[in-house]
Design an enzyme around this catalytic site. Structure first.
Site, short mmCIF file in Angstrom:
data_model
loop_
_atom_site.label_atom_id
_atom_site.label_comp_id
_atom_site.label_asym_id
_atom_site.label_seq_id
_atom_site.Cartn_x
_atom_site.Cartn_y
_atom_site.Cartn_z
CB SER A 151 35.99 57.58 53.84
OG SER A 151 35.21 58.70 53.46
CG HIS B 180 32.77 54.72 53.31
ND1 HIS B 180 31.80 53.87 53.81
CD2 HIS B 180 32.47 55.95 53.80
CE1 HIS B 180 30.95 54.57 54.58
NE2 HIS B 180 31.35 55.82 54.59
CG ASP C 69 31.28 59.38 53.50
OD1 ASP C 69 30.53 58.63 54.14
OD2 ASP C 69 32.51 59.41 53.64
CG MET D 95 27.55 63.86 53.24
SD MET D 95 28.65 64.81 54.30
CE MET D 95 29.84 63.55 54.76
CG HIS E 283 27.62 56.45 54.93
ND1 HIS E 283 28.48 57.05 55.82
CD2 HIS E 283 26.40 56.44 55.54
CE1 HIS E 283 27.82 57.38 56.91
NE2 HIS E 283 26.56 57.02 56.78
CG MET F 222 25.53 60.33 55.99
SD MET F 222 27.22 60.88 56.24
CE MET F 222 27.97 60.21 54.76
CG MET G 266 27.09 57.01 61.55
SD MET G 266 28.32 56.99 60.23
CE MET G 266 29.24 58.50 60.54
CG ASP H 74 31.85 56.18 58.44
OD1 ASP H 74 32.98 56.71 58.42
OD2 ASP H 74 30.92 56.50 57.66
#
Ligand code: DX5
Ligand code: ZN
Length: 225
Positions: A5, A32, A34, A36, A65, A67, A136, A174
């Site tokens: 990540s 990965h 993230d 957000m 991913h 979020m 998660m 994750d």
């Protein structure tokens, strides 16, 4: 599979940091990313323009991913941009079946993620439309948190559904994965391990990836023996 990540990488040098673990002869299967939005989670990271640049600077498949709130509206853009796997949160998606279809139509694999307290049972039918399930093992939002062991129940349940042919997807985990916790996760049946601080916090990230893979393979081999 190991998916480092980049949340734990140096954001001013993302392409170098990706190349450090994901280039030819390197260990990462996926990278990965993230995303957000400071709404679905309290933290804010990066969005589609940055992901588009990252896609241009690596050949390693990107595992995005998201979020974020309103993934029905925003997630297909990541698939259209060329992300390999686009994961949305079950808690945020309005119509997760339609969303999976849109992601696949745009050429990506579709991923569904569940927070530690979200039960899997509510999504068993929905998951028939997905290629990956991201369990998660920390509350989403930040790297470097402690692994929440009780989510392994969900991993085991998902593994059973895959092994019995009720689902056809990769089980991904994750949060808090390191050389200690990866063994329990592998034993429970995880296919793909996301690791942020355990990779980018290590002195030698490539060795860290290989170390994690060796531990996972070793455990799975014992588990099935
Ligand atoms: C947390 C992110 C994770 C994070 C994991 O919300 O989804 O991908 O990078 O970091 P570690 O491996 O440090 O727990
Ligand atoms: Zn993540």
């Amino acid at each position: 599979m190991i998916a480092p990540s980049i949340l734990s990488a140096d954001f001013a040098r993302l392409s170098e940091e990706m190349a450090a673990v994901g280039g030819p002869g390197r260990g990462a299967d996926w990278l990965h990313v993230d995303v957000m939005d400071a709404h679905f989670v309290p933290n804010l990271t990066l969005g589609l323009p940055v992901v588009e640049s990252l896609l241009r600077s690596t050949d390693t498949p990107l595992d995005c991913h998201l979020m974020i709130d309103a993934p029905d509206r925003w997630a297909p853009g990541y698939a259209e941009a060329g992300a390999h796997n686009v994961t949305v949160h079950a808690e945020a998606a309005e119509d997760p079946v339609a969303l999976a279809k849109n992601l696949r139509a745009a050429g990506a694999k579709a991923g569904l993620s569940v927070k530690p307290d979200t039960p899997l049972e509510s999504y068993t039918d929905v998951l028939k439309h997905y290629d990956t399930l991201l369990v998660m093992s920390v509350e989403p939002g930040f790297g470097g948190q402690k692994f929440i062991e009780r989510v392994l129940e969900k991993v085991r349940a998902a593994r059973r559904m895959v092994d019995t042919g009720h689902l056809n997807l990769l089980v991904e985990i994750d949060g808090g994965i390191n050389s200690d916790t990866i063994e329990q996760a592998a034993e429970a049946g995880v296919d793909c391990f996301v690791a942020g601080s355990a990779v980018y916090g290590a002195e030698d990230p490539v060795r860290a990836v290989e170390g994690l893979r060796a531990r996972a393979l070793d455990t799975s081999a014992h588990g099935s023996a």
